[in-house]
Design an enzyme around this catalytic site. Structure first.
Site, PDB file in Angstrom:
ATOM      1  N   GLU A  49       0.820  -1.207   0.000  1.00 17.11           N
ATOM      2  CA  GLU A  49       0.000   0.000   0.000  1.00 17.11           C
ATOM      3  C   GLU A  49       0.856   1.261   0.000  1.00 17.11           C
ATOM      4  O   GLU A  49       0.582   2.218  -0.736  1.00 17.11           O
ATOM      5  CB  GLU A  49      -0.913   0.048   1.239  1.00 17.11           C
ATOM      6  CG  GLU A  49      -1.845  -1.117   1.376  1.00 17.11           C
ATOM      7  CD  GLU A  49      -1.285  -2.233   2.266  1.00 17.11           C
ATOM      8  OE1 GLU A  49      -0.128  -2.658   2.052  1.00 17.11           O
ATOM      9  OE2 GLU A  49      -2.008  -2.673   3.161  1.00 17.11           O
ATOM     10  N   CYS A  77      -2.770  -2.843   7.439  1.00 12.46           N
ATOM     11  CA  CYS A  77      -2.337  -2.799   8.835  1.00 12.46           C
ATOM     12  C   CYS A  77      -2.509  -1.371   9.357  1.00 12.46           C
ATOM     13  O   CYS A  77      -2.945  -0.476   8.636  1.00 12.46           O
ATOM     14  CB  CYS A  77      -0.867  -3.223   8.923  1.00 12.46           C
ATOM     15  SG  CYS A  77       0.271  -2.024   8.182  1.00 12.46           S
ATOM     16  N   CYS A  80      -0.523   1.265   7.245  1.00 13.27           N
ATOM     17  CA  CYS A  80      -1.090   1.527   5.924  1.00 13.27           C
ATOM     18  C   CYS A  80      -2.467   2.173   6.016  1.00 13.27           C
ATOM     19  O   CYS A  80      -2.807   3.037   5.204  1.00 13.27           O
ATOM     20  CB  CYS A  80      -1.131   0.239   5.117  1.00 13.27           C
ATOM     21  SG  CYS A  80       0.531  -0.406   4.800  1.00 13.27           S
TER      22      CYS A  80
END
Length: 145
Positions: A49, A77, A80
Site C-alpha cells: 500500500e 495494517c 497503511c
C-alpha cells in the site's frame, strides 16, 4: 483487484509476503502499483500500500490522493490504514480480511475513527478468497520448508 493480485504473485516469486496494491485515480486509471518489498529493500515501510501510494503521489505531483482509491489484496495494517487517512484517499478497497493485524475493521478500525479529520469509504472482502489464496499458499510453504 486483478492487477493487485498480479503484484501479489510477483512479490511471492521474490520471497516477499504476497500482498499487492494499486491506486486508481478518479477516472479509474491505475496511477500507482505496489507490492510488498520489505525483504528486498530492507525497508520496514515497504508494504504494498505504501509503495503504491508513493508512486501515485509521484504521478500526481503531490501527496494528496483526494479522489483516488486504494485497492489492496489484504486488509491494511495500522501503518497503511493511517497512511490512507493521511493521503486523503477517498476509498479503500481490500480483499482478504486480516484478523491478526487488520486496521480497517478487523482488529482495529483506524480509517473510520471519528477523531480523525478524514475517513475514507471502505469496501471490504472484494474477491476475498482469491486474495487469500496466495497468502495461504505462501505461509503453508514456509511452515513445510
Amino acid at each position: 483487484m486483478l492487477r493487485a493480485l498480479e503484484a501479489a504473485r510477483e512479490a511471492a516469486e521474490d520471497g516477499e509476503i504476497p500482498v499487492g496494491a494499486v491506486v486508481l485515480d478518479a477516472s479509474g486509471e491505475i496511477i500507482g502499483t505496489g507490492r510488498n518489498e520489505r525483504e528486498r529493500t530492507a525497508d520496514p515501510t515497504g508494504h504494498a500500500e505504501i509503495v503504491a501510494m508513493r508512486r501515485a503521489a509521484a504521478a500526481l505531483g503531490g501527496w494528496r490522493l483526494s479522489g483516488c482509491t486504494l485497492v489492496v489484496t489484504l486488509e491494511p495494517c495500522t501503518m497503511c490504514a493511517g497512511a490512507s487517512v493521511q493521503a486523503r484517499l477517498d476509498r479503500v478497497v481490500y480483499g482478504a480480511v486480516d484478523p491478526k493485524a487488520g486496521a480497517v475493521g478487523s482488529l482495529w478500525d483506524v480509517v473510520r475513527d471519528r477523531r480523525l479529520n478524514h475517513r475514507p469509504e471502505v469496501i471490504a472482502e472484494v474477491m476475498a478468497e482469491e486474495c487469500a489464496a496466495p497468502l495461504i499458499e505462501f505461509f503453508a510453504r514456509r511452515r513445510v520448508g
